[in-house]
Every structure is written in structure tokens, then in C-alpha cells.
Design an enzyme around this catalytic site. Structure first.
Site, PDB file in Angstrom:
ATOM      1  N   SER A 123       0.794  -1.241   0.000  1.00 24.97           N
ATOM      2  CA  SER A 123       0.000   0.000   0.000  1.00 24.97           C
ATOM      3  C   SER A 123       0.822   1.285   0.000  1.00 24.97           C
ATOM      4  O   SER A 123       0.279   2.348  -0.275  1.00 24.97           O
ATOM      5  CB  SER A 123      -0.906   0.044   1.227  1.00 24.97           C
ATOM      6  OG  SER A 123      -2.116  -0.578   0.926  1.00 24.97           O
ATOM      7  N   LYS A 127       0.597   3.436  -2.994  1.00 25.28           N
ATOM      8  CA  LYS A 127      -0.575   4.285  -3.278  1.00 25.28           C
ATOM      9  C   LYS A 127      -0.210   5.771  -3.284  1.00 25.28           C
ATOM     10  O   LYS A 127      -0.771   6.565  -4.027  1.00 25.28           O
ATOM     11  CB  LYS A 127      -1.666   4.026  -2.234  1.00 25.28           C
ATOM     12  CG  LYS A 127      -2.252   2.619  -2.316  1.00 25.28           C
ATOM     13  CD  LYS A 127      -3.105   2.293  -1.095  1.00 25.28           C
ATOM     14  CE  LYS A 127      -3.730   0.904  -1.229  1.00 25.28           C
ATOM     15  NZ  LYS A 127      -4.383   0.445   0.011  1.00 25.28           N
ATOM     16  N   TYR A 170      -2.562  -2.324 -10.598  1.00 24.26           N
ATOM     17  CA  TYR A 170      -2.611  -2.087  -9.149  1.00 24.26           C
ATOM     18  C   TYR A 170      -1.831  -3.175  -8.397  1.00 24.26           C
ATOM     19  O   TYR A 170      -1.017  -2.879  -7.514  1.00 24.26           O
ATOM     20  CB  TYR A 170      -4.077  -2.020  -8.676  1.00 24.26           C
ATOM     21  CG  TYR A 170      -4.197  -1.999  -7.172  1.00 24.26           C
ATOM     22  CD1 TYR A 170      -3.836  -0.865  -6.438  1.00 24.26           C
ATOM     23  CD2 TYR A 170      -4.636  -3.124  -6.473  1.00 24.26           C
ATOM     24  CE1 TYR A 170      -3.921  -0.863  -5.047  1.00 24.26           C
ATOM     25  CE2 TYR A 170      -4.719  -3.123  -5.093  1.00 24.26           C
ATOM     26  CZ  TYR A 170      -4.365  -1.997  -4.387  1.00 24.26           C
ATOM     27  OH  TYR A 170      -4.434  -1.992  -3.015  1.00 24.26           O
ATOM     28  N   TYR A 186      -4.818   4.367   7.633  1.00 27.36           N
ATOM     29  CA  TYR A 186      -6.180   3.789   7.619  1.00 27.36           C
ATOM     30  C   TYR A 186      -6.970   4.215   8.864  1.00 27.36           C
ATOM     31  O   TYR A 186      -6.951   5.368   9.230  1.00 27.36           O
ATOM     32  CB  TYR A 186      -6.136   2.251   7.523  1.00 27.36           C
ATOM     33  CG  TYR A 186      -5.137   1.725   6.544  1.00 27.36           C
ATOM     34  CD1 TYR A 186      -5.230   2.058   5.197  1.00 27.36           C
ATOM     35  CD2 TYR A 186      -4.092   0.913   6.946  1.00 27.36           C
ATOM     36  CE1 TYR A 186      -4.325   1.565   4.282  1.00 27.36           C
ATOM     37  CE2 TYR A 186      -3.175   0.418   6.042  1.00 27.36           C
ATOM     38  CZ  TYR A 186      -3.304   0.752   4.716  1.00 27.36           C
ATOM     39  OH  TYR A 186      -2.402   0.269   3.824  1.00 27.36           O
ATOM     40  N   VAL A 189       0.776  -3.698   3.986  1.00 21.76           N
ATOM     41  CA  VAL A 189       0.697  -5.019   4.625  1.00 21.76           C
ATOM     42  C   VAL A 189       1.990  -5.835   4.493  1.00 21.76           C
ATOM     43  O   VAL A 189       2.099  -6.911   5.059  1.00 21.76           O
ATOM     44  CB  VAL A 189      -0.513  -5.856   4.124  1.00 21.76           C
ATOM     45  CG1 VAL A 189      -1.820  -5.281   4.603  1.00 21.76           C
ATOM     46  CG2 VAL A 189      -0.485  -6.018   2.623  1.00 21.76           C
TER      47      VAL A 189
HETATM   48  N1  LIG Z   1      -2.709  -2.376   3.031  1.00 24.20           N
HETATM   49  C1  LIG Z   1      -2.059  -2.864   2.009  1.00 24.20           C
HETATM   50  O1  LIG Z   1      -0.851  -2.855   1.930  1.00 24.20           O
HETATM   51  C2  LIG Z   1      -2.930  -3.485   0.948  1.00 24.20           C
HETATM   52  C3  LIG Z   1      -2.238  -3.712  -0.361  1.00 24.20           C
HETATM   53  C4  LIG Z   1      -2.658  -5.003  -0.995  1.00 24.20           C
HETATM   54  N2  LIG Z   1      -1.986  -5.167  -2.252  1.00 24.20           N
HETATM   55  C5  LIG Z   1      -4.165  -5.055  -1.170  1.00 24.20           C
HETATM   56  O2  LIG Z   1      -4.678  -4.488  -2.079  1.00 24.20           O
HETATM   57  O3  LIG Z   1      -4.857  -5.654  -0.405  1.00 24.20           O
END
Ligand SMILES: NC(=O)CC[C@H](N)C(=O)O
Length: 326
Positions: free
Chosen positions: A76, A79, A201, A253, A271
Site C-alpha cells: 500500500s 498508493k 494495481y 487507515y 501489509v
Molecule cells: N494495506 C495494504 O498494503 C494493501 C495492499 C494489498 N496489495 C491489497 O490491495 O490488499
């Protein structure tokens, strides 16, 4: 890979940063709480003991401790950078019609859109990130992927590569993200081929970095978009405030409020167990430790950043003079 503080670090930087980093490393190395992200099967194979902390200042000094060379997928944290590229491709006003800037208070993978506007709430949660990725320009899937990889190269100063195992692992299990993409297609928030958008993505999430890279990327954002190691401008400086604002309010988050209160600097977690934090005009911080809390943030990463902020006086609204001066 060695799990203990690397004595060579003494060569890289000097006190007081290094003393603080070594201290935090030995203290939190003992903390074994949390779980590996197992909804992406490949991520569950990571060594849970791995731990590294790195600081890069805007004048290019580097301070680090632990497994800084270990490569992991950015997840993530990507992003943030995809949002920057979408802003460069379309400008602020257009991007705002497709992705909002409101914190959700919900989990990063919540299947929700804003009731009124039907936009995803912000670019730091999955829905918003998928919409953001769909905005990246290019004449086909390969050109779009190459643009994303080029962008990462500017931020890290290193070759950007996708971990194919993690990419295919997520592609074959990412049905929740597929559901989110279909919901957005239904409301006209994305219009391209959904599988192609999701592939990009998942690829951007599977770009490999190490903890040092996270700190350099964060330092680039802290340094008005210019990579302090290579001198390359990675993003138009006019978008730094957009990026850092949404990182500050949404980057952690449903922990974003408590993070802003306690740590007080823009940050983004993934994650993979990485956290990237930006102290504007001063430094970038990278922490990597794969054991996660229930919100998907690195347990050690959060603790390290909380204490680092206190000890170095990094909170943006700190005015009592607490913490080290630098
Ligand atoms: N919080 C994350 O790092 C989520 C990224 C992961 N690739 C997902 O889309 O679930």
C-alpha cells in the site's frame, strides 16, 4: 540475513540519530506481537523476525540499523506515489472528481464509496488506490507499467522490479479488490478494462524495495519532490502538499487519527510491514517489520515511529521544545 544491529552502521552516520536508532532497534526487537498478512499467500512466507529502521535527511545523510538490505514488496505504500503520478497526469481538479480526500475510519479494504458522490473516500485505501491507478496514462498495459516503474526509479534511485510471485499470488486471490473495482465500474468511477487496472494495481503493490528505499522515497517527499541522493526531481513540487495532506489524514487507515495525534507526521503503511514517514523539509523515515496489528499496520513500525517522534521532537505541532534538536 543478520537480525542484529549491524556494527558497520557506525560508519554511516553519527550520534544522536544512530544512538536513538540502535536503542529502538534493541528495545523493539524483543516485541513479537502481530501476525503476517496471509490473505496474500506469498506474504505469509516472510521471516517474521526481520526488522530495520532507516532515516535519510534532506541533505542526503543516512542512518540505519537492522536488515536494511532485505527486499520486500511495497504494497500500500505504492498508493502515495501512484496518487502523485495521477495528479501529474490529470491535475488536482480532475483527480478530485474521481477520488476524494476524506478519511474513512474503516479498514483499508472496505467495500465502500461515498454515498453522495460515489467516489472512493481517499487514495490511501484500496478503493481510492484502484481508482487512482486507473487514471495513470499510457497507450497500453505495458506503457502504463513502464511509467509506474520509471516513477519508482526516480523516487528510489534504484531499478524498480515487480516480484512476480507476490503479483500472481495477489492476482489469483484478490477477489475483494475485484469486487471494489466492479462497484466503481457500476458507478462510472473507473471506465477502463477492470482486469487491466487491477493488474497494474497488483503490480505496483508488488514492486520490490528495501527499508533504505522507503527512507529515500520519504526523504524525496520531504525535500519538495527532489531525491536527495540523486538530485533527480521525482514529482512536480506543486503536488507535494496534496500527497502529504492525504498521507497525514488517511495514510494509516483507521489508525490515522491516533497516529496524527501521537506521532504527528504524514505516513503510509503497507501489509508488507513497511511504514514510510515524512518530516517535511527535514527527513524521511522507513521502518520494516512484517508482523501486523489488526488494522494492517506493522506493530514494531508503529511503536518505533511513536518513540522516534517523541525522542527527536518530530511532531509537526510540537512547540514545547521536547525531544532532541537537530
Ligand atoms: N494495506 C495494504 O498494503 C494493501 C495492499 C494489498 N496489495 C491489497 O490491495 O490488499
Amino acid at each position: 540475513m543478520a537480525n542484529k544491529a549491524n556494527p558497520e552502521n557506525v560508519e554511516i552516520g553519527s550520534a544522536p540519530f544512530l544512538a536513538v536508532l540502535n536503542d529502538l532497534y534493541s528495545q523493539y526487537k524483543l516485541l513479537k506481537e502481530g501476525t503476517l498478512a496471509n490473505y496474500i499467500p506469498e506474504l505469509a512466507k516472510v521471516n517474521p523476525e526481520l526488522f530495520s529502521i532507516c532515516i535519510v535527511t534532506v541533505d542526503g545523510q543516512r542512518y540505519e540499523v537492522g536488515d536494511n538490505q532485505h527486499q520486500f514488496t511495497i504494497q500500500s505504500i505504492s498508493k502515495v506515489f501512484a496518487y502523485g503520478l495521477a495528479l501529474e497526469d490529470h491535475g488536482r481538479d480532475y483527480v478530485l472528481t474521481k477520488v476524494g480526500v476524506e478519511p474513512t475510519g474503516d479498514a483499508f479494504n472496505a467495500i465502500i464509496l461515498d454515498e453522495q458522490s460515489k467516489r472512493p473516500y481517499n487514495p490511501m485505501v484500496n478503493a481510492g488506490a484502484i481508482a487512482t491507478t486507473s487514471l495513470i496514462k499510457g497507450s497500453g498495459a505495458t506503457e502504463r507499467l513502464n511509467r509506474v516503474l520509471d516513477m519508482f526509479q526516480k523516487y528510489t534511485g534504484q531499478n524498480a522490479l515487480v516480484d512476480i510471485s507476490v503479483f500472481t499470488s495477489e492476482r489469483s486471490t484478490g477477489h475483494r479488490n475485484r469486487a471494489i473495482a466492479h462497484l466503481m465500474l457500476n458507478f462510472g468511477m473507473i471506465d477502463q478494462n477492470i482486469e487491466e487496472v487491477l493488474d497494474l494495481y497488483f503490480q505496483q503493490c508488488a514492486v520490490m524495495v528495501n527499508c533504505q528505499d522507503l527512507a529515500v522515497m520519504a526523504a524525496t517527499l520531504a525535500n519538495r519532490g527532489m531525491n536527495p541522493i540523486t538530485g533527480e526531481q521525482a514529482i512536480d513540487s506543486r503536488y507535494i502538499k496534496d500527497i502529504l495532506s492525504v498521507m497525514y489524514t488517511c495514510g494509516m487507515y483507521n489508525f490515522a487519527g491516533e497516529w496524527a495525534y501521537k506521532v504527528g507526521i504524514p505516513a503510509k503503511s503497507g501489509v508488507c510491514g513497511g511504514i514510510m514517514a515524512v518530516v517535511p523539509h527535514k527527513m524521511g523515515i522507513g521502518v520494516f517489520s512484517p508482523l501486523l496489528d489488526v488494522r494492517g499496520n506493522s506493530v514494531r513500525g508503529v511503536k518505533v515511529c511513536e518513540e522516534l517522534s517523541q525522542r527527536l521532537g518530530l511532531h509537526l505541532f510540537e512547540c514545547s521544545g521536547e525531544g532532541l534538536k537537530f
